[in-house]
Design an enzyme around this catalytic site. Structure first.
Site: not given
Ligand code: IPM
Ligand code: MN
Length: 353
Positions: A142, A188, A220, A244, A248
């Site tokens: 990032y 990885k 993975d 990230d 999710d």
């Molecule tokens: C998160 C979001 C952020 C990230 C984005 C909105 C920049 O997806 O907080 O997970 O990728 O960190």
């Molecule tokens: Mn995210």
């Protein structure tokens, strides 16, 4: 009486509605446990762009740094997507994390027993899941240099230094000691040099925590194992982009992204926010689920202020609301006895305290 100064960033979309409910609950828990809270509100994201032209005004940076902790709603929305990248709400968020020095992002994924049917996975697979993703938040691809884009190619660089890996590894091992005493480090290393350094460093730091079992998994495979057998995980230690993605994925074990909180801690202050976004499509309708934000306020009490009893009271109040069959619209199909709006859910949780 303890008194804490909380900075508030409501943000965009459903941000203001859900943060209001968390403040409602904080005030009730403060009264009960004799804790004082004062609040200062700051702009960030799309609303800050509209008001000042800048997604992260300096006043916000200074104000949050001066506070004991920050409660954050959500930012962004299609309205600002056509702006150049560096002026978008997301860029403000990344700059914000960096300025706050919040290198450790804690994202729990747990399953409420009452909602075990809400997940797309079988109840037998997800019952009892209790995972903490520890995501490095201010390094990796990032932020790595060089980065850029021209007509022909685009490039970003995944960089980690030894001190960056060491400090996030310590956070993961310390947390594991208070939980299931297991750390699974995700990398990885079969392909990336940066991952080999990550793995070597985590092994070296892990030697200082003999009571914690350390394992390693390629990212993975980890994505697959999270679905196949999520109960095997306690603390998952990851870099920025892997965390990230995996957080999710882990959030969906719980059935609704509207339930899960997060904490970002580190060098200067700490930021607590729901892991979901600003959901502009339902903003202002009063149907957003405030539980992730209320639960983030509980994490603030626990991790920033050491007010564990007050945090437990919030967690139990949320569980009772679930048990009693109160559901916001996102979870209406799962055991609802009464479907309630955002503000009513806040009232119910507050009164359970
Ligand atoms: C998160 C979001 C952020 C990230 C984005 C909105 C920049 O997806 O907080 O997970 O990728 O960190
Ligand atoms: Mn995210």
């Amino acid at each position: 009486m303890a008194n804490y100064n909380i900075s508030i960033i409501k943000g965009d979309g459903i941000g203001p509605e859900i943060v209001d409910e968390a403040i409602k609950v904080l005030n009730v828990v403060g009264k009960k446990f004799d804790i004082g809270f004062s609040y200062n509100e700051f702009l960030m994201g799309g609303c800050a762009i509209d008001a000042t032209g800048n997604p992260l005004p300096q006043e916000t940076v200074d104000g949050v740094l001066a506070s004991d902790a920050c409660l954050f709603g959500a930012i962004g929305g299609a309205k600002w997507d056509s702006l150049p990248r560096e002026l978008r709400p997301e860029s403000g968020l990344l700059r914000f994390r960096k300025e706050m020095g919040v290198f450790a992002n804690l994202r729990p994924a747990m399953v409420y027993d009452e909602l075990v049917d809400a997940s797309s996975l079988k109840p037998s697979v997800i019952q009892g899941v209790d995972i903490m993703v520890v995501r490095e938040l201010i390094g990796g691809i990032y932020f790595g240099e060089p980065k850029g884009k021209d007509e022909f190619k685009g490039w970003n660089t995944m960089v980690y230094t030894v001190p960056e890996i060491e400090r996030i590894a310590h956070v993961a091992f310390k947390l594991a000691l208070k939980r299931g005493k297991k750390v699974c480090s995700i990398d990885k290393a079969n392909v990336l040099d940066v991952s080999q350094l990550w793995r070597d460093t985590v092994i070296r730091i892990g030697a200082q925590y003999p009571d914690v079992e350390l394992t390693h998994m390629y990212v993975d495979n980890a994505a697959m194992q999270l679905i196949a057998n999520p109960r095997q995980f306690d603390v998952m230690l990851t870099g920025n982009i892997f965390g990230d993605i995996l957080s999710d994925e882990a959030s969906m074990l719980s059935g609704s992204i509207g339930l899960l909180p997060s904490a970002s801690t580190g060098l200067k202050t700490a930021v607590y926010e729901p892991i979901h976004g600003s959901a502009p499509d339902i903003a202002g309708m009063g149907i957003a689920n405030p539980i992730a934000t209320i639960s983030s306020a509980s994490m603030m009490l626990r991790y920033s202020f050491g007010e564990d009893k007050a945090a437990d009271a919030i967690d139990n109040a949320i569980k009772k609301a679930m048990k009693d069959g109160f559901r916001t619209k996102d979870l209406a199909a799962f055991g609802a006895i009464e479907v309630v709006n955002t503000s009513k859910m806040g009232d119910i949780i507050a009164s359970n305290i």
